[in-house]
Design a protein around this motif. Structure first.
Motif, PDB file in Angstrom:
ATOM      1  N   SER A 126       0.829  -1.205   0.000  1.00  0.00           N
ATOM      2  CA  SER A 126       0.000   0.000   0.000  1.00  0.00           C
ATOM      3  C   SER A 126       0.858   1.247   0.000  1.00  0.00           C
ATOM      4  CB  SER A 126      -0.923  -0.002   1.220  1.00  0.00           C
ATOM      5  OG  SER A 126      -1.795  -1.093   1.191  1.00  0.00           O
ATOM      6  N   VAL A 127       1.940   1.225   0.761  1.00  0.00           N
ATOM      7  CA  VAL A 127       2.828   2.391   0.812  1.00  0.00           C
ATOM      8  C   VAL A 127       3.529   2.579  -0.524  1.00  0.00           C
ATOM      9  CG1 VAL A 127       4.749   3.453   2.034  1.00  0.00           C
ATOM     10  CG2 VAL A 127       3.130   2.038   3.281  1.00  0.00           C
ATOM     11  N   ARG A 128       3.951   1.473  -1.167  1.00  0.00           N
ATOM     12  CA  ARG A 128       4.583   1.587  -2.480  1.00  0.00           C
ATOM     13  C   ARG A 128       3.610   2.178  -3.492  1.00  0.00           C
ATOM     14  NH1 ARG A 128       6.167  -3.796  -1.617  1.00  0.00           N
ATOM     15  NH2 ARG A 128       4.943  -4.437  -3.430  1.00  0.00           N
ATOM     16  N   ALA A 129       2.354   1.720  -3.435  1.00  0.00           N
ATOM     17  CA  ALA A 129       1.352   2.250  -4.360  1.00  0.00           C
ATOM     18  C   ALA A 129       1.133   3.737  -4.119  1.00  0.00           C
ATOM     19  CB  ALA A 129       0.035   1.485  -4.196  1.00  0.00           C
ATOM     20  N   LEU A 130       1.095   4.139  -2.854  1.00  0.00           N
ATOM     21  CA  LEU A 130       0.915   5.553  -2.527  1.00  0.00           C
ATOM     22  C   LEU A 130       2.092   6.378  -3.030  1.00  0.00           C
ATOM     23  CD1 LEU A 130      -0.539   7.855  -1.091  1.00  0.00           C
ATOM     24  CD2 LEU A 130       0.528   7.128   1.046  1.00  0.00           C
TER      25      LEU A 130
ATOM     26  N   ILE B 135      10.281   7.133   2.922  1.00  0.00           N
ATOM     27  CA  ILE B 135      11.025   5.941   3.340  1.00  0.00           C
ATOM     28  C   ILE B 135      10.846   4.817   2.325  1.00  0.00           C
ATOM     29  CG2 ILE B 135      11.231   4.146   5.107  1.00  0.00           C
ATOM     30  CD1 ILE B 135      10.425   6.230   7.175  1.00  0.00           C
ATOM     31  N   ALA B 136       9.596   4.606   1.877  1.00  0.00           N
ATOM     32  CA  ALA B 136       9.342   3.544   0.896  1.00  0.00           C
ATOM     33  C   ALA B 136      10.132   3.781  -0.379  1.00  0.00           C
ATOM     34  CB  ALA B 136       7.845   3.466   0.585  1.00  0.00           C
ATOM     35  N   GLY B 137      10.249   5.044  -0.785  1.00  0.00           N
ATOM     36  CA  GLY B 137      11.010   5.355  -1.988  1.00  0.00           C
ATOM     37  C   GLY B 137      12.479   5.013  -1.857  1.00  0.00           C
TER      38      GLY B 137
ATOM     39  N   LEU C 111      10.799   0.623  10.627  1.00  0.00           N
ATOM     40  CA  LEU C 111      11.814   0.593   9.572  1.00  0.00           C
ATOM     41  C   LEU C 111      12.966  -0.282  10.046  1.00  0.00           C
ATOM     42  CD1 LEU C 111      13.250   1.566   6.974  1.00  0.00           C
ATOM     43  CD2 LEU C 111      14.108   3.515   8.309  1.00  0.00           C
ATOM     44  N   VAL C 112      13.299  -1.284   9.255  1.00  0.00           N
ATOM     45  CA  VAL C 112      14.473  -2.119   9.518  1.00  0.00           C
ATOM     46  C   VAL C 112      15.589  -1.601   8.618  1.00  0.00           C
ATOM     47  CG1 VAL C 112      15.449  -4.443   9.420  1.00  0.00           C
ATOM     48  CG2 VAL C 112      13.073  -4.108  10.135  1.00  0.00           C
TER      49      VAL C 112
END
Length: 319
Positions: A101-105, A146-148, A186-187
Motif C-alpha cells: 500500500s505504501v509503495r502504491a501511494l 522511506i518507501a522510496g 523501519l528495519v
C-alpha cells in the motif's frame, strides 16, 4: 479525433468503466468510424489490455480481468479518492495494510498533478481518523519518502526520537518497512552505529533521501520481520496476561487481536485467556474493555492496578 495516442487513451478510459460498450457508441463518442474502433481495440490488445468482444447485431466491447495488471487511467476524482484512502490507511497503520500500500501511494503521489496533490492534502487535513488511542500517528509523507528509499536502495537521513525523548540524527541504509498491524517499523543498517537497527516510524521526522545508492548487506539471520521480532522481544517487557470472560470463547476471540491467541472455554458461556504479551498495560486495558462483556483480570498486577485507576477516573468523569 485524428490523434491516435490521444484517441487510444480516451478509448481506454471509456472501457475501464464497468459496462459493455457497443462499437457504434464508441465510434460516436470518439468521432471515428466503427472500423477505426476495431483497429484501436486490436492495438489495446497488443499492449496487453484484455478487451473482450461480444457477438450480435450490434456487438460490444468490455475490459475484463487478464493475466497481468496493465496500466490504469484514472480521472481526477478517482485519483484523489485512491490517494486519500491510501494515505489514511498507511498513516495510521490499520491492520491489513501492507508495504504494498505504501509503495502504491508513493507511485501515485509521484505522478499526481499539483492541483490534485493539493486536494488530497486538504481532504487529509480535514479528516479525523480513529486511532489505537496511544497517539502513535504517522505523516503519510514520511512513509512514502522511506518507501522510496527502500525501493531505490538509497541512503536515508532523519531525526529520531527515542522512547525516553532523546533526539538523534541518523543516516541509514533502509532495508524494509514492516507493519505489525498497529505500528510501522523501519528495519535498516545504521551507518553511525555500524549495526542493524529497527525504528518506529511514528518517531521519525524530517526524512530525507540523500541520493547516495548502496548495495544491500546480508542480514544477520532470517528476514526483516524476524529481525524486528527479535528486537522487540529484547526491548519490551512481556506480561503474563490472565483474564476470565463471562462470554463464549468464540465471542471473545472475535474481539481480541490475533497475536493474543484464543481463549479456552471454561464452561457454558465462559472462557479464560492466558497469554504472553509485550503490549502496554494501557493498550491491553482498552482492548479488554472493547470486548464488551463482563471479565475479571487475574494478572499481571500492573494491569489490575491500571484498570483500577482507570475505573476511578471514568467514574469521576461521569459524576
Amino acid at each position: 479525433m485524428t490523434d491516435t495516442p490521444a484517441r487510444l487513451l480516451n478509448l481506454l478510459s471509456l472501457l475501464q468503466t464497468p459496462r459493455e460498450w457497443p462499437g457504434s457508441e464508441l465510434a460516436e463518442r470518439l468521432d471515428v468510424s466503427p472500423r477505426t474502433i476495431r483497429r484501436d481495440i486490436d492495438r489495446l490488445r497488443d499492449l496487453g489490455y484484455p478487451v473482450e468482444a461480444t457477438k450480435g447485431a450490434v456487438g460490444g466491447y468490455r475490459l475484463v480481468a487478464g493475466a497481468a495488471m496493465p496500466p490504469l487511467l484514472l480521472d481526477d476524482e478517482e485519483a484523489v479518492a485512491i490517494a486519500v484512502g491510501l494515505r489514511a490507511g498507511a498513516g495510521h497503520a490499520i491492520e491489513g495494510i501492507e508495504e504494498a500500500s505504501v509503495r502504491a501511494l508513493a507511485k501515485l503521489e509521484q505522478v499526481l498533478p499539483s492541483r490534485l496533490r493539493h486536494r488530497v492534502t486538504t481532504l487529509q487535513a480535514a479528516t479525523l481518523p480513529l486511532t489505537r488511542g496511544d497517539g502513535a500517528t504517522i505523516d503519510p509523507q514520511t512513509l512514502t519518502v522511506i518507501a522510496g528509499t527502500v525501493t531505490a536502495r538509497e541512503r536515508l537521513r532523519f531525526c529520531y526520537r527515542a522512547g525516553d525523548g532523546a533526539e538523534t540524527r541518523r543516516q541509514v541504509e533502509p532495508y524494509r518497512l514492516v507493519s505489525t498491524g498497529w505500528r510501522w517499523y523501519l528495519v535498516a543498517y545504521d551507518m553511525g552505529r555500524e549495526d542493524w537497527r529497527t525504528f518506529r516510524v511514528d518517531r521519525v521526522t524530517e526524512p530525507f533521501a540523500t541520493g547516495a545508492r548502496f548495495t544491500p548487506r546480508e542480514m544477520p539471520a532470517g528476514d526483516a520481520a524476524e529481525l524486528l521480532s527479535h528486537s522487540m522481544s529484547r526491548h519490551q517487557q512481556e506480561h503474563e496476561v490472565d483474564v476470565s470472560f463471562e462470554a463464549p470463547a468464540s465471542f471473545v476471540a472475535a474481539r481480541l487481536p490475533e497475536h493474543l491467541g484464543a481463549p479456552s472455554p471454561t464452561g457454558e458461556g465462559t472462557c479464560r485467556l492466558r497469554a504472553r504479551s509485550a503490549d502496554s498495560v494501557e493498550w491491553l486495558a482498552l482492548r479488554l474493555a472493547l470486548v464488551d462483556c463482563e471479565f475479571t483480570v487475574h494478572g499481571p498486577p500492573s494491569l489490575r492496578e491500571y484498570m483500577t485507576d482507570l475505573a476511578t477516573r471514568l467514574a469521576r468523569a461521569t459524576g
